[in-house]
Motif scaffolding. Structure first.
Motif, short mmCIF file in Angstrom:
data_model
loop_
_atom_site.label_atom_id
_atom_site.label_comp_id
_atom_site.label_asym_id
_atom_site.label_seq_id
_atom_site.Cartn_x
_atom_site.Cartn_y
_atom_site.Cartn_z
N ARG A 132 -5.18 19.89 -17.45
CA ARG A 132 -5.65 19.35 -16.17
C ARG A 132 -5.27 20.33 -15.07
O ARG A 132 -4.12 20.77 -14.99
N GLU A 174 -1.49 21.31 -15.63
CA GLU A 174 -0.64 20.46 -16.46
C GLU A 174 -1.14 20.53 -17.89
O GLU A 174 -2.36 20.42 -18.13
N VAL A 177 9.50 15.45 -6.59
CA VAL A 177 10.19 14.42 -5.81
C VAL A 177 11.34 13.84 -6.62
O VAL A 177 11.14 13.30 -7.70
N LYS A 234 -6.12 5.34 -6.63
CA LYS A 234 -6.15 6.13 -7.86
C LYS A 234 -4.73 6.58 -8.24
O LYS A 234 -3.96 7.00 -7.38
N MET A 242 3.75 7.82 -2.37
CA MET A 242 5.19 8.09 -2.29
C MET A 242 5.65 9.06 -3.38
O MET A 242 6.74 9.61 -3.30
N ARG A 243 4.82 9.23 -4.40
CA ARG A 243 5.14 10.07 -5.56
C ARG A 243 6.45 9.63 -6.22
O ARG A 243 7.20 10.45 -6.74
N LYS A 244 6.73 8.34 -6.16
CA LYS A 244 7.96 7.83 -6.75
C LYS A 244 7.67 6.59 -7.58
O LYS A 244 6.83 5.77 -7.20
N VAL A 245 8.40 6.48 -8.69
CA VAL A 245 8.35 5.25 -9.46
C VAL A 245 9.39 4.31 -8.86
O VAL A 245 10.55 4.67 -8.71
N LYS A 280 8.43 5.70 -17.64
CA LYS A 280 8.23 5.98 -16.21
C LYS A 280 7.58 7.36 -16.02
O LYS A 280 6.83 7.56 -15.07
N GLN A 281 7.88 8.28 -16.95
CA GLN A 281 7.27 9.61 -16.85
C GLN A 281 5.76 9.50 -16.97
O GLN A 281 5.01 10.12 -16.23
N LYS A 303 4.05 8.00 -13.96
CA LYS A 303 3.88 8.96 -12.88
C LYS A 303 2.78 9.98 -13.21
O LYS A 303 2.02 10.39 -12.34
N ARG A 304 2.73 10.35 -14.46
CA ARG A 304 1.82 11.42 -14.88
C ARG A 304 0.40 10.91 -15.10
O ARG A 304 -0.57 11.65 -15.00
#
Lengths: 441, 270
Positions: A64, A112, A128, B91, B116-119, B263-264, B267-268
């Protein structure tokens, strides 16, 4: 040297893409405009316009490629893109300043891919860390633009860096390794710009009245290997707790301002140098849910931080010490669908000196209240941040309406209070109301 | 009278005849055994599927979301992940939940917000909150077509017909005030198809006793031998808002790696 890294990245991504056919392309563009009106004098503080196209290629070999660009302009001179000190950017990462009021930037460009259960994310990207809201403890991998102090969304103010990120799971532990050969640091506002710092916490004490001052440009490290940053994060889930252990070897993103006084035949001369210094950062984060409550915590130990002194004659105007920085946060799912979150940030200078111009222990509190209405199309939020030591802070109410999936509008305010010596109080003449609109297509 | 109405009338007549010749509600299966049969129904060890979410407000304005998700059982522990594919403003938003077999143990839930790019860890007691702007609560999303044993007392109160299918009516009352407030429900009346043990209709009242919402499950057909709801419609009587979930590409035989429920991956993206 960073250009070498970028060339390698382009060759690497081209080879990966060459092996596979592009299966799918996601394309979108975000257009955002914001109008900030100073509530003290009714003048326009900012009127900015941003267009951000985003492309995501999905290849049939599970590769990606993401590319995000941005054009940003502000017609008000003192908050325009050119109103930050640009020497802190690596030339290869620096946004292209077309005019003082318009810049073009390659925000992110990364590939990726997965190989043998290992994930690689290579290119210009944001990483982050941490769990805090509003202020940063461990979210320090990427530097930040302070062009609008801390009022911009973190996603917008964070400066993406050329980075190699490798992730792999080892049983219950996920390991993330980072290598950052991009020597770009915080973009600080120029003196005299709307959000230019004046607080004695970050601006060196005033030299004698008859002294001449020579402020040298920041000396930015630029060796691709020796001056690169590296870090590792271990993530696990243990008995209901989300845990991470973090380590980062980096250049502190804030320059160290050293003052040197010299006597000439006619007067006193002050030379201020701006240097970046190495620090080790060791930290941990945790979070867990207990009924209506979620507890979040984050702690970071910095081996080498720098703090200004009250007098330029003392320790060249700056002392160094390890720093312990942490935050404890409580989120509460309150009745009537109200979300409440409170956080206490504390910073300890481990080896303080009497001449230091801040307290050994610094305390900041935050309170967030929010509620969603009309099936999440209308949201109301109030954020209060206050520094207990200086008695200053800011209040940020905001109301946002999602007219449809493509268009949202909002009305908010950024109100500062307290003494001008404080980090928030210094901007109390910048109180503003902000009207914004974002359109995605 | 059209064909559908004829069928409904015939079913009702059959019911009346059944009662007249000696049957009574007392002989119907009790609420707890119905709940157990619902939860014992084969749902497959794992499933992958896409869900189209259509949300329509009382003025008729519709928002559409496309999502993908996986669910997998680890003995009695259930793990679910849902990722939003479109539109752009949501999205990559993701929801991950670990639902434990031990009724005393709170679920673990995480939400990934791309802005936020956070879990973010979220409280399990948020389960009565509406799920990302829909009319389903987090609890509804987690349970899918099952029912919570621990949260309610149940009583079979009769029979009914929903979309030409015979159903058993089960009244469900939260076990205490705290649970009622957590769920946001004061009472529920479910109509359970006793041929396939799937809830075809739920009527729900709020804690004050006012009608809150009605859920209709339809387009129920077998996929790889497993009865599967392909359409879930819920109407909120208080707001006039309505949500329809349409399930597509349902696959109970998809190989789902354990590292999907992390969680990875949240996020991904999937």
């Amino acid at each position: 040297m960073i250009r070498t890294f970028i060339c390698c990245f382009l060759i690497y991504s081209s080879l990966l893409a060459y092996q596979g056919q592009a299966l799918e392309l996601d394309y979108s563009t975000t257009i955002q405009t914001r109008w900030g009106i100073n509530t003290r004098n009714g003048s326009t503080q900012s009127l900015n316009f941003r267009i951000q196209p985003e492309l995501v290629f999905h290849f049939d070999n599970d590769i990606r490629l993401t590319a995000i660009a941005r054009a940003h302009s502000d017609i008000i001179d003192k908050i325009a893109p050119g109103s930050v000190i640009r020497e802190s950017y690596n030339p290869a990462s620096k946004p292209l300043l077309i005019t003082h009021k318009l810049e073009l930037e390659l925000r992110e460009l990364y590939v990726e891919t997965e190989w043998d259960n290992t994930w690689f994310t290579v290119g210009k990207q944001q990483v982050v860390w941490g769990k805090a809201d509003g202020l940063k403890v461990l979210d320090i991998v990427n530097p930040q633009s302070f062009r609008e102090f801390i009022l911009e969304d973190f996603d917008d103010s964070r400066i993406p860096l050329w980075t190699v990120k490798v992730e792999r799971s080892f049983g219950p532990i996920d390991v993330e390794f980072l290598w950052l050969p991009d020597q770009t640091y915080h973009a600080l506002p120029e003196s005299g710009s709307t959000f230019g710092f004046t607080s004695s916490r970050v601006v060196p004490s005033r030299p004698p009245a008859d002294a001449s001052v020579d402020l040298l440009l920041p000396k930015r490290p630029d060796r691709i290997i020796r001056d690169s940053d590296a870090g590792i994060r271990l993530t696990s889930f243990w008995k209901g707790w989300d845990l991470t252990f973090n380590y980062l070897y980096q250049y502190d993103n804030f320059p160290v301002l050293k003052q040197k006084l010299s006597q000439t035949t006619n007067n006193i001369a002050v030379t201020i140098t701006q240097l970046y210094k190495r620090t080790h950062v060791i930290g941990t984060t945790l979070s867990n849910a207990f009924g209506d409550w979620v507890i979040r915590g984050e702690i970071a130990w910095f081996s080498n931080r720098h703090f200004l002194t009250r007098s330029p004659l003392s320790h060249q105007g700056v002392i160094s010490s390890p720093e312990l920085l942490y935050v404890v946060g409580l989120d509460w799912s309150a009745p009537y669908d109200i979300f409440a979150s409170a956080q206490l940030f504390q910073s300890w200078v481990i080896k303080p000196k009497n001449s230091m111009n801040r307290d050994r222990l610094d305390n900041t509190l935050s309170l967030l209240l929010s509620r969603q209405f009309l099936n999440d199309t209308l949201s109301i939020e109030l954020l209060v941040l206050g520094n207990i030591n200086d008695g200053d802070g800011m209040i940020r109410p905001n109301i946002e309406y999602l007219y449809n999936d493509d268009l949202k509008v909002w009305l908010g305010a950024d109100l500062f209070y307290g003494d001008s010596k404080g980090l928030f109080g210094e901007f109390k003449s910048n109180d503003r109301v902000v009207i914004g609109m974002e359109w995605v297509f | 009278m059209n064909n559908k109405q004829w069928k409904q009338s015939a079913l009702l007549m059959s019911l009346l005849l059944f009662v007249w010749i000696g049957g009574s509600a007392n002989e119907l299966p009790d609420g707890d055994s119905i709940a157990q049969r619902i939860n014992a129904r084969d749902e497959g060890v794992s499933v992958s599927r896409d869900v189209k979410m259509e949300m329509t407000d009382k003025r008729g304005k519709t928002r559409i979301r496309e999502t993908s998700g996986y669910r997998k059982y680890y003995d009695d522990e259930k793990r679910t992940i849902i990722i939003y594919r479109s539109p752009k403003n949501v999205k990559d938003t993701g929801f991950l939940t670990f639902d434990y077999a031990d009724p005393e143990k709170d679920d673990d839930q995480w939400l990934y917000l791309p802005a936020m790019r956070k879990v973010r860890r979220i409280s399990a007691s948020d389960r009565g909150d509406y799920f990302l702007g829909t009319d389903f609560s987090y609890e509804d999303i987690k349970l899918e077509t099952r029912v919570s044993i621990k949260d309610y007392t149940r009583k079979t109160i009769g029979e009914d017909v929903v979309n030409d299918h015979h159903c058993l009516l089960v009244e469900m009352i939260p076990v205490n005030e705290t649970v009622a407030k957590e769920l946001g429900y004061g009472k529920a009346e479910t109509c359970v198809d006793d041929s396939i043990w799937i809830v075809r209709r739920s009527r729900i009242w709020d804690v004050q006793g006012n009608p809150l919402k009605t859920t209709i499950n339809s387009d129920i057909r077998q996929v790889q031998g497993i009865w599967t709801v392909h359409r879930m419609q819920v109407e909120n009587h208080k707001t006039g808002h309505q949500t329809v979930f349409t399930f597509r590409n349902v696959d109970y035989q998809a190989v789902i790696d354990d590292n999907v429920f992390t969680k990875q991956r949240l996020k991904r993206g999937l």
